[in-house]
Scaffold this motif. Structure first.
Motif, PDB file in Angstrom:
ATOM      1  N   LYS A 264       9.714 -16.238  15.204  1.00 17.07           N
ATOM      2  CA  LYS A 264      11.053 -16.058  15.776  1.00 17.07           C
ATOM      3  C   LYS A 264      11.836 -17.357  15.639  1.00 17.07           C
ATOM      4  CE  LYS A 264      11.551 -15.686  20.279  1.00 17.07           C
ATOM      5  NZ  LYS A 264      11.556 -15.094  21.646  1.00 17.07           N
ATOM      6  N   ALA A 265      13.072 -17.265  15.162  1.00 19.85           N
ATOM      7  CA  ALA A 265      13.938 -18.432  15.017  1.00 19.85           C
ATOM      8  C   ALA A 265      15.269 -18.153  15.711  1.00 19.85           C
ATOM      9  CB  ALA A 265      14.169 -18.747  13.542  1.00 19.85           C
ATOM     10  N   TYR A 266      15.806 -19.179  16.397  1.00 26.60           N
ATOM     11  CA  TYR A 266      17.041 -18.996  17.156  1.00 26.60           C
ATOM     12  C   TYR A 266      17.878 -20.270  17.079  1.00 26.60           C
ATOM     13  CZ  TYR A 266      20.136 -18.299  21.186  1.00 26.60           C
ATOM     14  OH  TYR A 266      21.240 -18.177  21.995  1.00 26.60           O
ATOM     15  N   GLN A 267      19.182 -20.098  16.826  1.00 28.76           N
ATOM     16  CA  GLN A 267      20.107 -21.231  16.777  1.00 28.76           C
ATOM     17  C   GLN A 267      21.436 -20.823  17.403  1.00 28.76           C
ATOM     18  OE1 GLN A 267      20.128 -21.720  12.522  1.00 28.76           O
ATOM     19  NE2 GLN A 267      18.637 -23.388  12.575  1.00 28.76           N
ATOM     20  N   LYS A 268      22.041 -21.723  18.184  1.00 28.03           N
ATOM     21  CA  LYS A 268      23.378 -21.454  18.714  1.00 28.03           C
ATOM     22  C   LYS A 268      24.050 -22.781  19.066  1.00 28.03           C
ATOM     23  CE  LYS A 268      22.653 -20.972  23.726  1.00 28.03           C
ATOM     24  NZ  LYS A 268      23.619 -22.029  24.086  1.00 28.03           N
ATOM     25  N   GLY A 269      25.380 -22.771  19.112  1.00 28.70           N
ATOM     26  CA  GLY A 269      26.139 -23.949  19.482  1.00 28.70           C
ATOM     27  C   GLY A 269      27.476 -23.999  18.783  1.00 28.70           C
ATOM     28  N   SER A 270      28.279 -25.012  19.097  1.00 31.16           N
ATOM     29  CA  SER A 270      29.598 -25.153  18.489  1.00 31.16           C
ATOM     30  C   SER A 270      29.713 -26.504  17.792  1.00 31.16           C
ATOM     31  CB  SER A 270      30.693 -25.020  19.569  1.00 31.16           C
ATOM     32  OG  SER A 270      30.569 -26.058  20.526  1.00 31.16           O
ATOM     33  N   GLY A 271      30.501 -26.525  16.710  1.00 29.75           N
ATOM     34  CA  GLY A 271      30.688 -27.733  15.931  1.00 29.75           C
ATOM     35  C   GLY A 271      30.471 -27.443  14.456  1.00 29.75           C
ATOM     36  N   SER A 272      29.938 -28.434  13.730  1.00 34.58           N
ATOM     37  CA  SER A 272      29.654 -28.241  12.303  1.00 34.58           C
ATOM     38  C   SER A 272      28.209 -27.774  12.141  1.00 34.58           C
ATOM     39  CB  SER A 272      29.890 -29.531  11.521  1.00 34.58           C
ATOM     40  OG  SER A 272      29.011 -30.550  11.964  1.00 34.58           O
ATOM     41  N   TYR A 273      28.027 -26.868  11.189  1.00 33.52           N
ATOM     42  CA  TYR A 273      26.719 -26.210  11.026  1.00 33.52           C
ATOM     43  C   TYR A 273      26.428 -26.070   9.543  1.00 33.52           C
ATOM     44  CZ  TYR A 273      23.270 -22.371  11.332  1.00 33.52           C
ATOM     45  OH  TYR A 273      22.168 -21.580  11.223  1.00 33.52           O
ATOM     46  N   ASP A 274      25.215 -26.478   9.131  1.00 30.45           N
ATOM     47  CA  ASP A 274      24.801 -26.362   7.723  1.00 30.45           C
ATOM     48  C   ASP A 274      23.310 -26.042   7.727  1.00 30.45           C
ATOM     49  OD1 ASP A 274      24.329 -26.509   5.033  1.00 30.45           O
ATOM     50  OD2 ASP A 274      25.396 -28.404   4.738  1.00 30.45           O
ATOM     51  N   ALA A 275      22.944 -24.851   7.241  1.00 29.00           N
ATOM     52  CA  ALA A 275      21.535 -24.434   7.305  1.00 29.00           C
ATOM     53  C   ALA A 275      21.142 -23.673   6.045  1.00 29.00           C
ATOM     54  CB  ALA A 275      21.287 -23.573   8.536  1.00 29.00           C
ATOM     55  N   GLU A 276      19.919 -23.905   5.607  1.00 28.35           N
ATOM     56  CA  GLU A 276      19.320 -23.160   4.496  1.00 28.35           C
ATOM     57  C   GLU A 276      17.965 -22.631   4.968  1.00 28.35           C
ATOM     58  OE1 GLU A 276      19.026 -25.536   1.029  1.00 28.35           O
ATOM     59  OE2 GLU A 276      21.199 -25.748   0.764  1.00 28.35           O
ATOM     60  N   ARG A 277      17.658 -21.404   4.583  1.00 28.29           N
ATOM     61  CA  ARG A 277      16.399 -20.802   5.041  1.00 28.29           C
ATOM     62  C   ARG A 277      15.796 -19.946   3.942  1.00 28.29           C
ATOM     63  NH1 ARG A 277      16.781 -17.121  10.212  1.00 28.29           N
ATOM     64  NH2 ARG A 277      16.854 -19.157  11.227  1.00 28.29           N
ATOM     65  N   ILE A 278      14.464 -20.015   3.820  1.00 23.32           N
ATOM     66  CA  ILE A 278      13.709 -19.144   2.926  1.00 23.32           C
ATOM     67  C   ILE A 278      12.618 -18.472   3.762  1.00 23.32           C
ATOM     68  CG2 ILE A 278      12.203 -18.994   0.909  1.00 23.32           C
ATOM     69  CD1 ILE A 278      13.607 -21.463  -0.204  1.00 23.32           C
ATOM     70  N   ILE A 279      12.594 -17.144   3.726  1.00 23.34           N
ATOM     71  CA  ILE A 279      11.573 -16.361   4.433  1.00 23.34           C
ATOM     72  C   ILE A 279      10.819 -15.519   3.405  1.00 23.34           C
ATOM     73  CG2 ILE A 279      11.229 -14.342   5.903  1.00 23.34           C
ATOM     74  CD1 ILE A 279      11.515 -16.615   7.627  1.00 23.34           C
ATOM     75  N   LYS A 280       9.512 -15.525   3.510  1.00 26.35           N
ATOM     76  CA  LYS A 280       8.681 -14.641   2.690  1.00 26.35           C
ATOM     77  C   LYS A 280       7.702 -13.941   3.624  1.00 26.35           C
ATOM     78  CE  LYS A 280       5.562 -14.480  -1.289  1.00 26.35           C
ATOM     79  NZ  LYS A 280       4.876 -15.257  -2.344  1.00 26.35           N
ATOM     80  N   GLN A 281       7.925 -12.651   3.838  1.00 25.90           N
ATOM     81  CA  GLN A 281       7.056 -11.869   4.717  1.00 25.90           C
ATOM     82  C   GLN A 281       6.187 -10.939   3.879  1.00 25.90           C
ATOM     83  OE1 GLN A 281       9.072  -9.378   7.524  1.00 25.90           O
ATOM     84  NE2 GLN A 281       7.214  -8.759   8.580  1.00 25.90           N
ATOM     85  N   ARG A 282       4.871 -11.056   4.089  1.00 25.38           N
ATOM     86  CA  ARG A 282       3.897 -10.213   3.415  1.00 25.38           C
ATOM     87  C   ARG A 282       2.944  -9.659   4.470  1.00 25.38           C
ATOM     88  NH1 ARG A 282       7.257 -10.604   0.300  1.00 25.38           N
ATOM     89  NH2 ARG A 282       7.206 -11.147  -1.914  1.00 25.38           N
ATOM     90  N   PRO A 283       2.197  -8.604   4.151  1.00 24.65           N
ATOM     91  CA  PRO A 283       1.259  -8.075   5.148  1.00 24.65           C
ATOM     92  C   PRO A 283       0.250  -9.098   5.642  1.00 24.65           C
ATOM     93  CG  PRO A 283       1.544  -6.510   3.369  1.00 24.65           C
ATOM     94  CD  PRO A 283       2.245  -7.760   2.944  1.00 24.65           C
ATOM     95  N   SER A 284      -0.071 -10.095   4.802  1.00 29.12           N
ATOM     96  CA  SER A 284      -1.091 -11.080   5.178  1.00 29.12           C
ATOM     97  C   SER A 284      -0.513 -12.309   5.861  1.00 29.12           C
ATOM     98  CB  SER A 284      -1.868 -11.525   3.939  1.00 29.12           C
ATOM     99  OG  SER A 284      -0.988 -12.131   3.010  1.00 29.12           O
ATOM    100  N   GLY A 285       0.817 -12.434   5.958  1.00 28.71           N
ATOM    101  CA  GLY A 285       1.369 -13.624   6.591  1.00 28.71           C
ATOM    102  C   GLY A 285       2.871 -13.746   6.450  1.00 28.71           C
ATOM    103  N   ILE A 286       3.433 -14.745   7.152  1.00 27.55           N
ATOM    104  CA  ILE A 286       4.869 -15.001   7.141  1.00 27.55           C
ATOM    105  C   ILE A 286       5.097 -16.480   6.831  1.00 27.55           C
ATOM    106  CG2 ILE A 286       7.011 -14.888   8.475  1.00 27.55           C
ATOM    107  CD1 ILE A 286       5.500 -12.920  10.368  1.00 27.55           C
TER     108      ILE A 286
END
Length: 506
Positions: A264-286
């Motif tokens: 589980k990932a959670y982000q919130k707030g005000s101002g400048s925001y710069d984010a990159e994310r890579i998710i790979k979900q498989r039956p054997s893992g995340i």
């Protein structure tokens, strides 16, 4: 005369070879649409028939012998006045069980009950697009036909449930669903089910619809026993801007009564925001890889001709739970004025993590391994066996790397390594559930590791006893070829369509 003697010798040699051969076939019985029996049987002898296979198996049956012609009244408790319909490798047989000579790998299927007019039925997809554009509407048509070719019906299936990816749709009296729209670049599996009828995936496999350019495979179909129900998901995203953000993501591996693992990932707030994310979900893992840069400042946004003021310090958190390993971790930052962070997580056999953070605010880091009983019910957490809790307030730069459960980086033995790789192969390449793979990989790896001399020669496919060569032809379709961890030899074979006659031998 010389040629005649040679021919007789060849016939005699062939007879000897046939007599000593073993033939393995799979017997599956469908009753009122469900599977009531499914097992492999090995028959030894000269030219064994389907009747020999039935008698050699542990399936219950009742029959009548009409002077050498065997009529199956019922099998596995399923029959009817007409008896069960007899299929071979997905096609209705034009001969009886004592006249069909089985070959190694044959799949013998019986479908009932059949009582005169009302006969058992099989569903099939009559209208299905191969490719659709995102936002493009389409409909799916389901038909139902009698298991016996002379059963008298091939009609639209009203009230069938069509699964597309993770969503379900019902068919009307014309067999069609309402209009369906897909919005994501992905491949969506398609299946149809209806009470009392054999579902589409048993004879036709799982077709996929490509939406847009394609992408992850999305499928929540749980048919074929334990062989389906795995979801694969890939995400590569990048977001930057000024304003207010509130972003929440949750990923979970199904594990039966409780999840196998979750992220589980959670982000919130005000101002400048710069984010990159890579998710790979498989039956054997995340797998999660995330890079974030945040700087707090009050923000004003115009909406509906009014200025809306947002003032919220940033928060960034990642929570990992591994139910199989009874372990969990959290990485939480709050009341942030600034944050530059890179995090890497692999949640599979355990939780493997590495992160670096430079921040002004509060950081709360924790990791714990629980008692084994916690695996059964996380609502009743046992006392932690191992625990680490850290809190930082102010300006800090932190780097962490580790593996949970603590001590999990110790050297593993052959059986543990074998079991993990076997499960990964079984779930990701064969499409079986984690419970099914857990059960079957254990016994195979025990044998595999007992004799080191067999390491390179051991032929193992975890979804059947004896490996690739003992699989039925039906099971071989779409599965990897021989080799315990060899996932590169996919075979492609068209499914056997209902309606073609099975060949028989004189």
């Amino acid at each position: 005369m010389k040629h005649l003697a040679l021919a007789l010798f060849c016939v005699f040699l062939l007879t000897l070879t046939t007599a000593s051969a073993e033939v393995t076939a799979q017997i599956t019985v469908f009753c009122n649409g469900g599977v009531v029996y499914d097992n492999a049987v090995t028959v030894t002898g000269s030219n064994p028939t389907a009747w020999d296979a039935i008698r050699a198996s542990d399936v219950g049956y009742d029959y009548t012998d009409y002077g050498g012609w065997i009529f199956i009244n019922s099998i596995a408790g399923c029959g009817g006045s007409w008896g069960p319909a007899f299929y071979v490798n997905g096609a209705e047989s034009d001969v009886g069980v004592n006249s069909y000579y089985i070959e190694d790998g044959d799949h013998l299927q019986f479908i009932g009950p059949n009582n005169g007019g009302p006969t058992a039925g099989i569903l099939y997809l009559a209208v299905l697009p191969d490719v659709v554009a995102k936002g493009e509407g389409f409909r799916v048509k389901v038909m139902e036909k009698s298991a016996y070719s002379y059963g008298g019906y091939d009609r639209p299936s009203a009230g069938a449930t069509v699964t597309i990816g993770n969503e379900t749709f019902d068919t009307g009296s014309d067999g069609y669903t309402d209009e369906i729209v897909l919005d994501y670049d992905a491949y969506y599996c398609v299946a149809a089910e209806k009470g009392g009828y054999v579902a589409t995936y048993y004879f036709y496999g799982l077709p996929y619809i490509q939406c847009g350019v394609g992408g992850p495979y999305i499928c929540s179909v749980t048919g074929e026993g334990s062989k389906r129900g795995n979801i694969k998901y890939d995400e590569d995203s990048s977001v930057s801007g000024e304003g207010f953000c509130s972003c929440r993501s949750y990923f979970e591996n199904y594990g039966g009564k409780y999840p196998a693992r979750s992220t589980k990932a959670y982000q919130k707030g005000s101002g400048s925001y710069d984010a990159e994310r890579i998710i790979k979900q498989r039956p054997s893992g995340i797998d999660l890889s995330e890079s974030t840069e945040m700087n707090y400042r009050p923000t004003t946004v115009e909406a509906y001709s009014r200025d809306l003021n947002y003032k919220s310090n940033y928060e960034d958190s990642i929570y990992q739970k591994n139910y199989r390993g009874a372990t969990e971790s959290s990485e939480r930052y709050r009341q942030l004025n600034s944050l530059t962070k890179t995090s890497y997580y692999n949640n599979s056999r355990g939780i493997n993590y590495s992160f670096t953070a430079n921040f002004q605010g509060i950081a709360e880091l924790s990791a714990r391994t629980l008692e084994d009983e916690a695996f059964l019910d996380w609502r009743e957490k046992a006392r932690p066996k191992e625990e680490s809790i850290e809190t930082y307030i102010g300006n800090f730069q932190i780097s962490r790397r580790g593996f949970l459960p603590m001590g999990g980086n110790d050297e593993t033995d052959c059986e543990e390594d074998c079991k993990w790789n076997c499960k990964k192969h079984c779930m990701e390449d064969e499409g079986y559930s984690e419970e099914y793979c857990e059960e079957h990989c254990g016994e195979y790896c025990e044998d595999y590791c007992e004799n080191e001399s067999t390491y390179e020669d051991y032929e193992l496919l975890p979804c059947c006893s004896g490996g690739w060569f003992n699989m039925t032809k039906a099971d071989q379709i779409g599965h990897s070829a021989k080799g315990i961890f060899d996932c590169s030899c996919k075979i492609t074979a068209a499914p056997v369509l209902i309606g073609k006659k099975a060949s028989s031998k004189a």
